[in-house]
Design a protein around this motif. Structure first.
Motif, mmCIF file in Angstrom:
data_model
loop_
_atom_site.group_PDB
_atom_site.id
_atom_site.type_symbol
_atom_site.label_atom_id
_atom_site.label_comp_id
_atom_site.label_asym_id
_atom_site.label_seq_id
_atom_site.Cartn_x
_atom_site.Cartn_y
_atom_site.Cartn_z
ATOM 1 N N HIS A 89 49.472 35.654 27.844
ATOM 2 C CA HIS A 89 50.274 36.622 28.599
ATOM 3 C C HIS A 89 49.375 37.532 29.428
ATOM 4 O O HIS A 89 49.637 37.777 30.616
ATOM 5 C CB HIS A 89 51.125 37.448 27.628
ATOM 6 C CG HIS A 89 51.824 38.604 28.255
ATOM 7 N ND1 HIS A 89 52.440 38.530 29.489
ATOM 8 C CD2 HIS A 89 52.001 39.892 27.817
ATOM 9 C CE1 HIS A 89 52.980 39.705 29.786
ATOM 10 N NE2 HIS A 89 52.709 40.538 28.801
ATOM 11 N N VAL A 90 48.293 38.018 28.835
ATOM 12 C CA VAL A 90 47.385 38.905 29.560
ATOM 13 C C VAL A 90 46.685 38.149 30.689
ATOM 14 O O VAL A 90 46.561 38.655 31.808
ATOM 15 C CB VAL A 90 46.353 39.524 28.595
ATOM 16 C CG1 VAL A 90 45.315 40.333 29.369
ATOM 17 C CG2 VAL A 90 47.042 40.409 27.574
ATOM 18 N N ARG A 91 46.228 36.925 30.416
ATOM 19 C CA ARG A 91 45.521 36.141 31.433
ATOM 20 C C ARG A 91 46.402 35.846 32.640
ATOM 21 O O ARG A 91 45.923 35.846 33.786
ATOM 22 C CB ARG A 91 45.014 34.821 30.839
ATOM 23 C CG ARG A 91 43.817 34.957 29.902
ATOM 24 C CD ARG A 91 43.352 33.609 29.388
ATOM 25 N NE ARG A 91 42.859 32.765 30.471
ATOM 26 C CZ ARG A 91 43.509 31.699 30.946
ATOM 27 N NH1 ARG A 91 44.672 31.341 30.448
ATOM 28 N NH2 ARG A 91 42.988 30.987 31.922
ATOM 29 N N THR A 92 47.668 35.564 32.413
ATOM 30 C CA THR A 92 48.556 35.224 33.526
ATOM 31 C C THR A 92 49.112 36.465 34.229
ATOM 32 O O THR A 92 49.370 36.437 35.437
ATOM 33 C CB THR A 92 49.718 34.365 33.028
ATOM 34 O OG1 THR A 92 50.349 35.002 31.894
ATOM 35 C CG2 THR A 92 49.227 32.986 32.596
ATOM 36 N N GLN A 93 49.299 37.558 33.509
ATOM 37 C CA GLN A 93 49.849 38.765 34.122
ATOM 38 C C GLN A 93 48.783 39.589 34.841
ATOM 39 O O GLN A 93 49.083 40.258 35.833
ATOM 40 C CB GLN A 93 50.516 39.641 33.059
ATOM 41 C CG GLN A 93 51.037 40.972 33.594
ATOM 42 C CD GLN A 93 51.913 41.705 32.616
ATOM 43 O OE1 GLN A 93 53.126 41.527 32.599
ATOM 44 N NE2 GLN A 93 51.313 42.531 31.775
ATOM 45 N N LEU A 94 47.549 39.529 34.367
ATOM 46 C CA LEU A 94 46.490 40.375 34.921
ATOM 47 C C LEU A 94 46.305 40.198 36.430
ATOM 48 O O LEU A 94 46.204 41.200 37.158
ATOM 49 C CB LEU A 94 45.175 40.109 34.180
ATOM 50 C CG LEU A 94 43.996 41.014 34.530
ATOM 51 C CD1 LEU A 94 44.337 42.476 34.264
ATOM 52 C CD2 LEU A 94 42.762 40.605 33.730
ATOM 53 N N PRO A 95 46.243 38.965 36.979
ATOM 54 C CA PRO A 95 46.104 38.848 38.440
ATOM 55 C C PRO A 95 47.263 39.489 39.195
ATOM 56 O O PRO A 95 47.050 40.099 40.253
ATOM 57 C CB PRO A 95 46.059 37.330 38.666
ATOM 58 C CG PRO A 95 45.586 36.767 37.373
ATOM 59 C CD PRO A 95 46.176 37.649 36.318
ATOM 60 N N TYR A 96 48.493 39.370 38.661
ATOM 61 C CA TYR A 96 49.636 39.983 39.329
ATOM 62 C C TYR A 96 49.544 41.507 39.287
ATOM 63 O O TYR A 96 49.814 42.189 40.276
ATOM 64 C CB TYR A 96 50.939 39.526 38.672
ATOM 65 C CG TYR A 96 51.342 38.104 38.985
ATOM 66 C CD1 TYR A 96 50.554 37.294 39.786
ATOM 67 C CD2 TYR A 96 52.509 37.562 38.467
ATOM 68 C CE1 TYR A 96 50.913 35.992 40.070
ATOM 69 C CE2 TYR A 96 52.898 36.257 38.752
ATOM 70 C CZ TYR A 96 52.089 35.476 39.554
ATOM 71 O OH TYR A 96 52.447 34.193 39.848
ATOM 72 N N ALA A 97 49.167 42.053 38.125
ATOM 73 C CA ALA A 97 49.048 43.507 37.998
ATOM 74 C C ALA A 97 47.937 44.039 38.901
ATOM 75 O O ALA A 97 48.100 45.086 39.552
ATOM 76 C CB ALA A 97 48.778 43.886 36.540
ATOM 77 N N LEU A 98 46.811 43.327 38.975
ATOM 78 C CA LEU A 98 45.721 43.753 39.855
ATOM 79 C C LEU A 98 46.126 43.639 41.322
ATOM 80 O O LEU A 98 45.781 44.503 42.145
ATOM 81 C CB LEU A 98 44.471 42.911 39.589
ATOM 82 C CG LEU A 98 43.785 43.127 38.234
ATOM 83 C CD1 LEU A 98 42.635 42.147 38.058
ATOM 84 C CD2 LEU A 98 43.290 44.564 38.099
#
Length: 655
Positions: free
Chosen positions: A586-595
């Motif tokens: 979840h963190v790996r896939t969401q992190l690019p979107y959040a950044l």
């Protein structure tokens, strides 16, 4: 009788004399009033700290800190002294009188200030590298505990033992933490019952009739997450558990579901007018506004004015619907979506993921029973209405049941933790009664599958407990004090919002607590922003007040951004848990979107608006750049013609 008197007479006489002389002997022995010296458990080198001296001294006293004397001024039986250690490995404290006589001594270990962020960074790095969240948290807690002992070699083993005996136990002893745990367990049990009695299959079939494919399923999830706005915890757990079977059926990855759930939980709760966040935020603002000289306005007015400058929460919500409606993804999320589309069935494959935060047992509907959607809809409705009603009741109770109380004030003062427990308990009871009344499951079966649902929550609750323990370790290490000290130098007014935004985001990322960041930053940022405006002659100027509101909003927006990027954040854990997704995935896939959203909001909204661009124009420009970036970077995980494929009733039943 005479012998008895001879034996005990002298003894009775001695006891009587002792009793008569006791008060006098006490008075004779009194020399100095009792004084207590309370140093901090740990000191960061170069970071100011406070020492408390309590008592009622009869003469002037001084506190000696590393050879420097500080005069004590007692107010209400206490005196506060601010100290500073630069090079020594400990802070040596002594309480002395006018003659130099030492009345009390104490010392605290001192470590380099940058080491205070080491446990949080270590947990993040280990979790991302080894994909073992519990191990990463355990190591971070042990290292943090050792730092708390000043890195003393003989305390290394003690730090390992304290990881569970002290830190995790302290986290488990918190009543609000246990409210979340009970809520999770009861929700898991209810989901187990409605999964076995056919309720979730029934609601999935009904919603599938209106869902026209993968795009509309994701949009529906986003709308549901926006509709359940009153609390971020309830939002994540309800939306994730409700939509998981539907998104599995349409071969939408668990990672995408967790992203939509997470990105519509905290953002919507943070900016809408009637949520459990509002009372907390307004209370912080009100406390910070009190010492400001020359400020006119209310705390709630400041909060309302700051909503338009909360760029990241607004843009994060908008990006969810851009992703859902366009069907485009990029980065690790695109790979996850391609894997989900290419597999034959969504749910069974998703459950075999080694990283799944909840290694849930596959609870299928019992064969041979009708699949009625009401068996899921009614318990879920009871959950939502009871939670809302509980927040309203506890808010009214806190305010004293006033006749003219506004809904915003009531919800702002409500106890969401109590209301969530009421809602989860009643919804579980309703699910049980409905199941037994229709004869769908025996009592033994109902109890068994309730425990199966509860069992699926044990792993995420363990991670949640350890994350709370690490948060308490960070607090003991004064991590936030060190991070805040980065902005100790004077700033130009235009740079305050972006500096506060970035620092709040990094602090939330490192600590995993958005509320903790708001509680720490708001009392510092509000006076800082007002003081800088006063220094430049801009305080009270309507043309410059947008800087003040933007600084207040930057605390909230930065806390939400850091919360979205951090694997230690509670909402990140809950979103992954409710979606059945691996926390690391979840963190790996969401992190690019959040950044992606965070960087655009910083460069295209926070900075330009500080220099005079209208806030609404900053939002519009940021939204346009996000849409363009998604168009250039993203692509669909399947052929466009598959988007509009609608499962027929026969196909849905066959699945």
């Amino acid at each position: 009788m005479e012998g008895y008197q001879k034996s005990f007479g002298p003894l009775l006489t001695a006891l009587l004399a002792l009793v008569l002389l006791w008060p006098g002997s006490l008075r004779a022995g009194e020399t100095e009033p009792a004084l207590a010296l309370s140093p901090p458990a740990l000191v960061l080198k170069g970071i100011p700290f406070e020492v408390t001296v309590s008592g009622t001294p009869a003469q002037p006293l001084w506190l000696v800190l590393d050879g420097r004397r500080h005069a004590l001024v007692f107010d209400g039986g206490e005196a506060l002294v601010e100290g500073l250690v630069t090079g020594a490995d400990h802070a040596a404290l002594a309480l002395v009188d006018a003659t130099g006589r030492v009345l009390a001594e104490a010392q605290s270990p001192a470590i380099a200030a940058w080491l205070s962020v080491l446990p949080a960074l270590l947990a993040i790095v280990l979790a991302l590298v080894f994909r073992q969240v519990i191990l990463a948290l355990f190591v971070a807690i042990c290292v943090g505990g050792w730092l708390g002992y000043g890195l003393a070699g003989e305390r290394l083993l003690t730090s390992v033992l304290d990881s569970v005996n002290v830190h995790v136990l302290t986290a488990a002893s918190d009543s609000e933490h246990m409210s979340v745990v009970l809520f999770c367990l009861l929700i898991g049990g209810m989901v187990g019952i409605i999964s076995r009695n056919g309720g979730t299959v029934g609601i999935a079939r009904h919603i599938t009739r209106f869902v026209r494919g993968r795009r509309s399923a994701q949009t529906t999830t986003g709308l549901l997450g926006t509709a359940i706005f009153f609390d971020d915890y309830a939002n994540a757990l309800i939306v994730g558990n409700t939509m998981r079977n539907i998104t599995d059926k349409l071969r939408i990855s668990r990672e995408k579901l967790a992203y939509i759930v997470d990105s519509t939980a905290a953002p919507v709760s943070a900016i809408l007018l009637v949520t459990t966040w509002i009372g907390f935020q307004v209370g912080l603002i009100d406390e910070a506004l009190r010492p400001l000289a020359g400020f006119e306005g209310s705390a709630y007015g400041v909060f309302l004015a700051a909503i338009g400058y909360s760029f990241y929460p607004i843009l994060a919500l908008l990006f969810v619907f851009m992703i859902s409606l366009s069907g485009r993804d990029f980065g690790p999320m695109l790979k996850a979506e391609i894997r989900a589309v290419q597999r034959c069935g969504g749910q069974d494959e998703a459950l075999t993921d080694r990283e799944a935060i909840a290694e849930e047992a596959s609870i299928d509907a019992k064969p041979g029973i009708p699949h009625r959607a009401l068996n899921a809809i009614i318990p879920m409705t009871v959950l939502v209405l009871t939670t809302l009603g509980g927040i309203w009741y506890t808010g009214m109770s806190e305010l004293g049941f006033p006749a003219g109380a506004s809904l915003r004030d009531v919800f702002g003062n409500g106890d969401s933790f109590t209301a969530m427990m009421w809602g989860s308990l009643l919804s579980t009871l309703v699910a049980l009664v409905m199941t037994r009344a229709q004869g769908l499951l025996s009592m033994d079966e109902t109890a068994h599958y309730w425990f199966e649902g509860v069992k699926s929550m044990l792993l995420p609750i363990t991670i949640l407990m350890m994350a709370w323990a690490l948060s308490s370790v960070n607090e003991a290490l004064n991590t936030s004090d060190y991070l805040v000290s980065v902005l100790s130098d004077s700033l130009s007014p235009e740079l305050i919002p972006v500096s506060v935004f970035l620092l709040s985001a990094f602090t939330a990322f490192a600590t995993g607590s958005s509320w903790g960041v708001m509680g720490i930053m708001m009392p510092l940022v509000v006076p800082l922003a007002w003081a800088v405006l006063q220094h430049h002659g801009l305080a009270g100027d309507p043309a410059a007040m947008h800087l003040f509101y933007a600084a207040v909003a930057a605390v909230l927006a930065g806390a939400v951004w850091g919360d979205h990027c951090s694997p230690l954040a509670e909402t990140t854990l809950l979103a992954a848990m409710a979606s059945g997704c691996g926390l690391v995935e979840h963190v790996r896939t969401q992190l690019p979107y959040a950044l992606f959203v965070g960087v655009i909001s910083t460069l295209c909204a926070v900075l330009p608006v500080a220099y005079g661009l209208p806030w609404w124009l900053g939002l519009a420009i940021s939204a346009g750049i996000m849409a363009l970036g998604l168009r250039l970077l993203g692509r669909r995980a399947e052929a466009p013609e598959q988007e509009t494929d609608v499962p027929t009733r026969a196909e849905a039943d066959a699945r």
